[in-house]
Design a protein around this motif. Structure first.
Motif, PDB file in Angstrom:
ATOM      1  N   PHE A 135     -50.398-100.430 120.750  1.00  0.00           N
ATOM      2  CA  PHE A 135     -50.042 -98.615 120.994  1.00  0.00           C
ATOM      3  C   PHE A 135     -48.843 -98.162 121.403  1.00  0.00           C
ATOM      4  CE2 PHE A 135     -54.853 -99.457 120.829  1.00  0.00           C
ATOM      5  CZ  PHE A 135     -55.248 -97.701 119.817  1.00  0.00           C
ATOM      6  N   LEU A 136     -48.370 -99.183 122.739  1.00  0.00           N
ATOM      7  CA  LEU A 136     -47.174 -98.714 122.796  1.00  0.00           C
ATOM      8  C   LEU A 136     -45.810 -99.112 121.769  1.00  0.00           C
ATOM      9  CD1 LEU A 136     -47.012-100.627 126.337  1.00  0.00           C
ATOM     10  CD2 LEU A 136     -46.866 -97.693 126.447  1.00  0.00           C
ATOM     11  N   GLY A 137     -46.381 -99.796 121.233  1.00  0.00           N
ATOM     12  CA  GLY A 137     -45.227-100.008 119.594  1.00  0.00           C
ATOM     13  C   GLY A 137     -45.478 -98.605 118.878  1.00  0.00           C
ATOM     14  N   ALA A 138     -46.034 -98.447 118.460  1.00  0.00           N
ATOM     15  CA  ALA A 138     -47.265 -97.277 117.562  1.00  0.00           C
ATOM     16  C   ALA A 138     -46.369 -95.794 118.742  1.00  0.00           C
ATOM     17  CB  ALA A 138     -48.585 -97.376 117.584  1.00  0.00           C
ATOM     18  N   HIS A 139     -46.197 -96.034 119.453  1.00  0.00           N
ATOM     19  CA  HIS A 139     -46.202 -94.774 120.179  1.00  0.00           C
ATOM     20  C   HIS A 139     -44.029 -94.064 120.265  1.00  0.00           C
ATOM     21  CE1 HIS A 139     -45.781 -90.919 122.364  1.00  0.00           C
ATOM     22  NE2 HIS A 139     -45.203 -91.420 123.627  1.00  0.00           N
ATOM     23  N   LEU A 140     -43.589 -96.020 120.490  1.00  0.00           N
ATOM     24  CA  LEU A 140     -42.134 -95.813 120.301  1.00  0.00           C
ATOM     25  C   LEU A 140     -41.912 -95.906 118.843  1.00  0.00           C
ATOM     26  CD1 LEU A 140     -39.700 -96.292 121.341  1.00  0.00           C
ATOM     27  CD2 LEU A 140     -39.733 -98.909 120.775  1.00  0.00           C
ATOM     28  N   GLY A 141     -42.858 -95.838 117.793  1.00  0.00           N
ATOM     29  CA  GLY A 141     -42.366 -95.909 116.429  1.00  0.00           C
ATOM     30  C   GLY A 141     -42.219 -94.463 116.292  1.00  0.00           C
ATOM     31  N   LEU A 142     -43.042 -93.824 117.246  1.00  0.00           N
ATOM     32  CA  LEU A 142     -43.652 -92.060 116.698  1.00  0.00           C
ATOM     33  C   LEU A 142     -42.172 -91.313 117.287  1.00  0.00           C
ATOM     34  CD1 LEU A 142     -44.711 -89.238 115.856  1.00  0.00           C
ATOM     35  CD2 LEU A 142     -46.400 -89.404 117.583  1.00  0.00           C
ATOM     36  N   LEU A 143     -41.755 -92.011 118.345  1.00  0.00           N
ATOM     37  CA  LEU A 143     -41.143 -91.360 118.803  1.00  0.00           C
ATOM     38  C   LEU A 143     -39.421 -91.552 118.274  1.00  0.00           C
ATOM     39  CD1 LEU A 143     -40.957 -92.209 122.653  1.00  0.00           C
ATOM     40  CD2 LEU A 143     -41.973 -90.078 121.459  1.00  0.00           C
ATOM     41  N   VAL A 144     -39.404 -93.150 117.850  1.00  0.00           N
ATOM     42  CA  VAL A 144     -37.951 -93.096 116.830  1.00  0.00           C
ATOM     43  C   VAL A 144     -37.623 -92.237 115.891  1.00  0.00           C
ATOM     44  CG1 VAL A 144     -37.227 -94.827 115.609  1.00  0.00           C
ATOM     45  CG2 VAL A 144     -37.656 -95.060 117.656  1.00  0.00           C
ATOM     46  N   ALA A 145     -38.804 -92.526 114.863  1.00  0.00           N
ATOM     47  CA  ALA A 145     -39.276 -91.216 113.137  1.00  0.00           C
ATOM     48  C   ALA A 145     -39.451 -90.260 113.514  1.00  0.00           C
ATOM     49  CB  ALA A 145     -40.156 -91.675 112.808  1.00  0.00           C
ATOM     50  N   ALA A 146     -39.720 -89.497 115.325  1.00  0.00           N
ATOM     51  CA  ALA A 146     -38.875 -87.660 115.642  1.00  0.00           C
ATOM     52  C   ALA A 146     -37.670 -87.874 115.163  1.00  0.00           C
ATOM     53  CB  ALA A 146     -40.122 -87.129 116.599  1.00  0.00           C
ATOM     54  N   PHE A 147     -36.507 -88.757 115.744  1.00  0.00           N
ATOM     55  CA  PHE A 147     -35.234 -88.899 116.159  1.00  0.00           C
ATOM     56  C   PHE A 147     -34.858 -89.215 114.988  1.00  0.00           C
ATOM     57  CE2 PHE A 147     -31.550 -91.286 116.687  1.00  0.00           C
ATOM     58  CZ  PHE A 147     -30.643 -90.122 118.179  1.00  0.00           C
ATOM     59  N   TYR A 148     -35.403 -89.457 114.103  1.00  0.00           N
ATOM     60  CA  TYR A 148     -34.324 -89.152 113.097  1.00  0.00           C
ATOM     61  C   TYR A 148     -34.673 -88.761 112.390  1.00  0.00           C
ATOM     62  CZ  TYR A 148     -33.888 -91.602 107.722  1.00  0.00           C
ATOM     63  OH  TYR A 148     -34.083 -91.739 106.726  1.00  0.00           O
ATOM     64  N   TRP A 149     -35.699 -87.815 112.046  1.00  0.00           N
ATOM     65  CA  TRP A 149     -35.808 -86.499 111.636  1.00  0.00           C
ATOM     66  C   TRP A 149     -35.500 -86.066 112.048  1.00  0.00           C
ATOM     67  CZ3 TRP A 149     -42.298 -87.407 112.182  1.00  0.00           C
ATOM     68  CH2 TRP A 149     -42.342 -88.393 110.882  1.00  0.00           C
ATOM     69  N   GLY A 150     -34.416 -85.645 113.523  1.00  0.00           N
ATOM     70  CA  GLY A 150     -33.740 -84.483 113.950  1.00  0.00           C
ATOM     71  C   GLY A 150     -32.932 -84.782 113.309  1.00  0.00           C
ATOM     72  N   LEU A 151     -32.181 -85.957 113.306  1.00  0.00           N
ATOM     73  CA  LEU A 151     -31.244 -86.078 112.407  1.00  0.00           C
ATOM     74  C   LEU A 151     -30.963 -85.162 111.626  1.00  0.00           C
ATOM     75  CD1 LEU A 151     -30.200 -90.159 113.324  1.00  0.00           C
ATOM     76  CD2 LEU A 151     -29.441 -87.692 114.665  1.00  0.00           C
TER      77      LEU A 151
END
Length: 279
Positions: free
Chosen positions: A115-131
């Motif tokens: 679940f921690l890995g899933a949450h990190l994946g969500l944060l990384v994807a959101a950061f990537y979209w923000g670019l």
């Protein structure tokens, strides 16, 4: 094509990270929960980008369903090859626990790590979209706050969909567990792709509690509890029934086989039969 090129670079970066963690920690079996963290991160981070292509690319980028289905299959196949024995799926970890193949503490650590890995994946994807590297990602970044839920049916229909898909998946997974990885990994990837595409208008058939958490739990439309009933309870119920149907019992709960009779036949040598008749 620029959108696909950016997505490809993103996929490669995520895969390299997961592969690096696996390579560095492969010898330390006691740190297996970190491998589950990396496995879950890779699956969620990549699937989120595939979901972006499905939601935005098909109407904004002119990408057909064949492209998105192919990309999902490639992601699942790559995940199976790179992550090996680590699934990134809490259902499969609990399955091992119910089969007496894992103890309580490693199971809890693995589930929490997923679940921690899933949450990190969500944060990384959101950061990537923000670019906002492409128009597709710019649109996705604008949509991120009000994302579309994957649960497109009622609670009961959603629960039943995840239950049936989990039942099918785990029965096939249990049947293939002793097969070579060259056979098992592609077949599992094909099955997951098929189930996800088939259930796209219902729940998207994640069959993975941490994956569902990363992909749709933060989207409006349903409460956290309602999502949990569909994607957690439905998936775990289907997994438990699959184990019961496959083995006839659940080893962690009861040892007696409830469904299948195991007859033990003792063969008596012919010579012994002749001696008994003479006597």
């Amino acid at each position: 094509m620029s959108g696909l090129n950016a997505s490809l670079g993103y996929f490669v970066a995520v895969v390299i990270f997961a592969a690096s963690v696996r390579t560095l920690l492969r010898k330390w079996h006691q740190l297996g929960f970190i491998l589950e963290f990396a496995s879950s991160f890779m699956l969620v981070a990549c699937w989120l980008e595939v979901q972006t292509i499905i939601e935005v690319g098909e109407w904004a980028g002119g990408l057909g369903p064949d492209v998105t289905v192919t990309m999902l299959f490639v992601v699942l196949l790559t995940h199976g090859v790179i992550c090996g024995g680590t699934s990134g799926n809490p259902s499969l970890v609990v399955l091992k626990f119910l089969k007496l193949e894992a103890t309580t503490l490693p199971t809890l650590l693995a589930v929490v790590s997923q679940f921690l890995g899933a949450h990190l994946g969500l944060l990384v994807a959101a950061f990537y979209w923000g670019l906002e590297l492409t128009d597709m990602h710019m649109i996705k970044n604008l949509m991120a706050a009000e994302c579309s839920t994957s649960l497109l049916v009622s609670l009961l229909q959603g629960f039943f969909t995840e239950f049936v898909c989990a039942l099918i998946f785990h029965l096939v997974h249990l049947s293939l567990r002793r097969r070579s990885a060259l056979i098992r990994v592609p077949l599992i990837a094909v099955l997951l792709t098929f189930l996800s595409h088939t259930a796209r208008g219902f729940t998207s058939s994640f069959i993975n509690p941490s994956l569902a958490y990363g992909l749709t739990f933060y989207c409006p439309g349903f409460t956290f509890t309602e999502y949990a009933v569909v994607y957690w309870l439905g998936s775990l119920t289907g997994m438990t029934l699959a184990l019961l149907l496959y083995m006839g019992h659940i080893p962690r709960i009861f040892a007696k086989n409830l469904l299948y009779c195991q007859k033990t036949r003792v063969r008596v040598p012919k010579g012994d039969k002749g001696k008994k008749k003479k006597m």
